[in-house]
Design an enzyme around this catalytic site. Structure first.
Site, PDB file in Angstrom:
ATOM      1  N   GLY A  23     -31.193   4.059  35.909  1.00 59.90           N
ATOM      2  CA  GLY A  23     -30.655   4.386  34.588  1.00 59.90           C
ATOM      3  C   GLY A  23     -29.147   4.396  34.622  1.00 59.90           C
ATOM      4  O   GLY A  23     -28.535   4.015  35.625  1.00 59.90           O
ATOM      5  N   GLU A  73     -18.283   9.340  48.740  1.00 59.50           N
ATOM      6  CA  GLU A  73     -17.797   8.123  49.410  1.00 59.50           C
ATOM      7  C   GLU A  73     -17.166   7.282  48.317  1.00 59.50           C
ATOM      8  O   GLU A  73     -17.872   6.673  47.507  1.00 59.50           O
ATOM      9  CB  GLU A  73     -18.966   7.369  50.066  1.00 59.50           C
ATOM     10  CG  GLU A  73     -19.683   8.156  51.153  1.00 59.50           C
ATOM     11  CD  GLU A  73     -18.865   8.278  52.430  1.00 59.50           C
ATOM     12  OE1 GLU A  73     -17.958   7.454  52.638  1.00 59.50           O
ATOM     13  OE2 GLU A  73     -19.117   9.207  53.204  1.00 59.50           O
ATOM     14  N   GLY A 131     -27.560   9.629  35.735  1.00 57.44           N
ATOM     15  CA  GLY A 131     -26.789  10.192  36.855  1.00 57.44           C
ATOM     16  C   GLY A 131     -26.311  11.591  36.532  1.00 57.44           C
ATOM     17  O   GLY A 131     -26.412  12.514  37.342  1.00 57.44           O
ATOM     18  N   CYS A 154     -15.747  -1.359  49.791  1.00 55.20           N
ATOM     19  CA  CYS A 154     -14.856  -0.197  49.664  1.00 55.20           C
ATOM     20  C   CYS A 154     -13.828  -0.117  50.786  1.00 55.20           C
ATOM     21  O   CYS A 154     -12.693   0.272  50.576  1.00 55.20           O
ATOM     22  CB  CYS A 154     -15.686   1.075  49.628  1.00 55.20           C
ATOM     23  SG  CYS A 154     -16.803   1.201  51.038  1.00 55.20           S
TER      24      CYS A 154
HETATM   25  P1  NAP Z   1     -19.046   3.878  39.770  1.00 55.17           P
HETATM   26  O1  NAP Z   1     -18.813   3.308  38.435  1.00 55.17           O
HETATM   27  O2  NAP Z   1     -18.329   5.122  40.128  1.00 55.17           O
HETATM   28  O3  NAP Z   1     -20.625   4.092  39.872  1.00 55.17           O
HETATM   29  C1  NAP Z   1     -21.242   4.561  41.038  1.00 55.17           C
HETATM   30  C2  NAP Z   1     -22.579   5.170  40.672  1.00 55.17           C
HETATM   31  O4  NAP Z   1     -22.357   6.368  39.906  1.00 55.17           O
HETATM   32  C3  NAP Z   1     -23.445   4.283  39.778  1.00 55.17           C
HETATM   33  O5  NAP Z   1     -24.796   4.486  40.092  1.00 55.17           O
HETATM   34  C4  NAP Z   1     -23.122   4.814  38.398  1.00 55.17           C
HETATM   35  O6  NAP Z   1     -24.082   4.505  37.428  1.00 55.17           O
HETATM   36  C5  NAP Z   1     -23.058   6.293  38.677  1.00 55.17           C
HETATM   37  N1  NAP Z   1     -22.346   7.078  37.666  1.00 55.17           N
HETATM   38  C6  NAP Z   1     -21.426   6.651  36.765  1.00 55.17           C
HETATM   39  N2  NAP Z   1     -21.029   7.685  35.993  1.00 55.17           N
HETATM   40  C7  NAP Z   1     -21.707   8.779  36.424  1.00 55.17           C
HETATM   41  C8  NAP Z   1     -21.719  10.138  36.033  1.00 55.17           C
HETATM   42  N3  NAP Z   1     -20.951  10.601  35.040  1.00 55.17           N
HETATM   43  N4  NAP Z   1     -22.532  10.988  36.685  1.00 55.17           N
HETATM   44  C9  NAP Z   1     -23.314  10.555  37.704  1.00 55.17           C
HETATM   45  N5  NAP Z   1     -23.350   9.269  38.119  1.00 55.17           N
HETATM   46  C10 NAP Z   1     -22.533   8.391  37.492  1.00 55.17           C
HETATM   47  O7  NAP Z   1     -18.742   2.832  40.921  1.00 55.17           O
HETATM   48  P2  NAP Z   1     -19.172   1.317  40.983  1.00 55.17           P
HETATM   49  O8  NAP Z   1     -18.307   0.553  40.062  1.00 55.17           O
HETATM   50  O9  NAP Z   1     -20.638   1.209  40.867  1.00 55.17           O
HETATM   51  O10 NAP Z   1     -18.807   0.968  42.501  1.00 55.17           O
HETATM   52  C11 NAP Z   1     -17.551   0.572  42.898  1.00 55.17           C
HETATM   53  C12 NAP Z   1     -16.794   1.716  43.524  1.00 55.17           C
HETATM   54  O11 NAP Z   1     -17.555   2.297  44.581  1.00 55.17           O
HETATM   55  C13 NAP Z   1     -15.505   1.271  44.159  1.00 55.17           C
HETATM   56  O12 NAP Z   1     -14.490   2.168  43.830  1.00 55.17           O
HETATM   57  C14 NAP Z   1     -15.809   1.325  45.641  1.00 55.17           C
HETATM   58  O13 NAP Z   1     -14.684   1.492  46.467  1.00 55.17           O
HETATM   59  C15 NAP Z   1     -16.728   2.481  45.718  1.00 55.17           C
HETATM   60  N6  NAP Z   1     -17.517   2.442  46.952  1.00 55.17           N
HETATM   61  C16 NAP Z   1     -17.247   3.327  47.945  1.00 55.17           C
HETATM   62  C17 NAP Z   1     -17.950   3.275  49.143  1.00 55.17           C
HETATM   63  C18 NAP Z   1     -17.683   4.227  50.276  1.00 55.17           C
HETATM   64  O14 NAP Z   1     -18.505   4.300  51.196  1.00 55.17           O
HETATM   65  N7  NAP Z   1     -16.593   4.949  50.268  1.00 55.17           N
HETATM   66  C19 NAP Z   1     -18.926   2.315  49.298  1.00 55.17           C
HETATM   67  C20 NAP Z   1     -19.170   1.425  48.277  1.00 55.17           C
HETATM   68  C21 NAP Z   1     -18.463   1.503  47.090  1.00 55.17           C
HETATM   69  P3  NAP Z   1     -23.912   3.151  36.562  1.00 55.17           P
HETATM   70  O15 NAP Z   1     -24.317   2.057  37.449  1.00 55.17           O
HETATM   71  O16 NAP Z   1     -24.793   3.327  35.429  1.00 55.17           O
HETATM   72  O17 NAP Z   1     -22.496   3.080  36.141  1.00 55.17           O
END
Ligand code: NAP
Length: 471
Positions: free
Chosen positions: A203, A247, A209, A281
């Protein structure tokens, strides 16, 4: 099994697939065509999943660690059986090229599972100090929220330690790439994990989330994603005294010191910055080179970028597939355009990209100040920024002048010098002279890159609470 799982919207709750009335289409970023349907779970379904996990918590937590490890081993076996299907699904939903999907997505995830299946040292779970028995108790129901960039690996690095520690999980995969999670849960079913131990609620982040993060029966949130969302999740968790692991994003530096092999360092840094189309990341996206060799480094980086094959992710020769979405591509292009507008030199090959799909040209950005947006912000696309340094101290200061601290590299004439510099970097991982990835070592960030660690025993600890019993 398999395709049927995403022909209609389903969630997995309490050991059963349940139909969900809301859905979202999943699109192949290389073809822009729909490839499946994922459920869009509402808060009521999240509640049911969390309650199912909470009901399983006591018995799973009391199951001996060896049995939990055996369950992880069975899950590993089931995923190995699905290896090619996992690869194909990741190629389809992320646009990762075949080689990347096989090596960096699936095989690493399988190795992580196998590693955790072997960690059953009773002395780790319980030890004696003075008149105390110190017991590592399961933390409770774990909410696992993951991004789209490595959809299998990101789930496995949470699921494996959570299961071994004795925590049931509720998984919320990313909306853009949720299909791999269906395969993972399908494997968990065939591995005979007890009902309620693994639950899946695809979702949106904003609704599904958020409901998961706020749920009173969730004891621990393991979140991987952007720093902006991580901050929101952490503040909600703090208000509810929940444990949280974050992360988050990165802007990792690859430092080339005087006397280091420049060509090797540039090549490895280009590979890191463009892995998974730059959507990694811990990618090294800032290359810091001696000022005296700056032009040489720019030219080598431009040459190496131009040599990469961009195109059909299903072709084994391809190095870079598309970005995940049109929005992500627009974001990357906007960042590069803004850098260009403030005087950056943009080096890109003049190649024809496929007309369909969210493809982008990998670029080298030169002649920018370390304070410019492109040198500071995570781009999450195949963009490498080159910055000159004036010796070791300047390079360390420049690498550390980032709010992030996730990965990094040091290229030095000797390992001793590389190690000395690595110790002074404020970042969670540093590779000296192209060292290999070690999945038993802790992975995680300093500062805006997050809190807590994944992988290794440090990753297992995240899912436990320490209890001291005095006798
Ligand atoms: P994101 O937009 O922050 O989303 C991550 C996850 O959180 C998704 O499942 C997203 O759902 C969910 N989410 C969004 N808003 C939320 C809320 N208010 N409450 C709870 N969950 C929520 O990140 P992304 O664009 O998918 O991924 C890219 C980012 O991840 C980059 O910044 C990357 O550096 C980081 N990353 C970090 C690591 C690490 O190990 N440090 C590894 C991989 C990626 P939706 O899909 O519905 O938006």
């Amino acid at each position: 099994m398999t395709r049927a799982l995403w022909e209609r919207p389903v969630a997995f709750v309490g050991g059963a697939w349940v139909d969900v009335d809301r859905s979202r289409a999943v699109v192949d970023p290389a073809t822009e065509q729909p490839i499946g349907t994922a459920a869009d779970c509402d808060p009521a379904l999240v509640d049911a999943a969390v309650r199912a996990a909470a009901s399983a918590a006591a018995s799973w937590g009391q199951t001996p660690a060896e049995e939990r490890a055996s369950a992880i081993a069975r899950l590993h076996t089931e995923l190995v059986r699905r290896r090619e299907q996992l690869v194909d699904t990741i190629v389809a939903e992320v646009g990762a090229p075949l080689r990347t999907a096989r090596d960096a997505h699936v095989d690493v995830a399988l190795d992580v599972l196998r590693w955790y299946a072997e960690q059953v040292d009773p002395g780790w779970f319980e030890y004696t100090i003075g008149n105390s028995r110190v017991v590592r108790q399961p933390a409770g129901v774990a909410a696992c929220i993951t991004p789209w960039n490595y959809p299998l690996y990101q789930l496995v690095v949470k699921l494996a330690p959570a299961l071994l520690a004795g925590c049931p999980v509720v998984i919320k995969p990313a909306e853009l790439a949720p299909l791999t999670a269906y395969l993972l849960v399908d494997a968990a079913v065939d591995a005979a994990l007890p009902p309620g131990v693994v639950n899946l609620v695809p979702g949106s982040g904003a609704e599904t989330g958020d409901a998961l993060v706020r749920h009173p029966l969730v004891a621990l949130i393991s979140f991987t994603g952007s720093t902006a969302v991580g901050r929101q999740v952490a503040s909600l968790a703090a208000l509810r005294c929940k444990r949280v692991g974050l992360e988050l994003g990165g802007k990792s530096a690859s430092i080339v010191l005087d006397g280091a092999p420049l060509e090797t360092a540039v090549r490895a840094t280009v590979d890191s910055a463009t892995l998974n189309s730059g959507q990694t990341c811990s990618a090294w996206t800032r290359l810091l080179v001696p000022a005296s060799r700056y032009e040489e480094a720019v030219s080598l980086a431009g040459r190496d970028m131009a040599a990469l094959v961009v195109g059909d992710p299903r072709d084994v020769r391809t190095d870079l597939g598309p970005l995940i979405s049109a929005e992500q591509r627009r974001r990357v292009h906007d960042l590069v355009d803004r850098a260009s507008a403030v005087g950056a030199r943009i080096i890109r090959a003049d190649r024809a990209l496929p007309a369909v799909g969210y493809f982008t040209e990998p670029v080298v950005v030169a002649d920018v100040d370390a304070t410019t947006e492109i040198a500071r912000e995570e781009v999450f696309g195949p963009v490498l920024t080159l910055l000159p340094h004036h010796g070791q101290e300047d390079a360390i200061a420049s690498a550390n002048a980032s709010p992030y601290g996730l990965g990094g590299a040091v290229w030095a004439a000797t390992e001793a010098q590389g190690l000395a510099v690595a110790r002074r970097l404020r970042t969670g991982q540093v590779d000296v002279n192209g060292a290999e990835f070690n999945l038993a070592a802790p992975f995680g960030g300093f500062g805006a890159s997050g809190t807590g660690r994944e992988l290794g025993l440090a990753g297992l600890e995240e899912y436990t609470e320490l209890q001291a019993i005095q006798t």
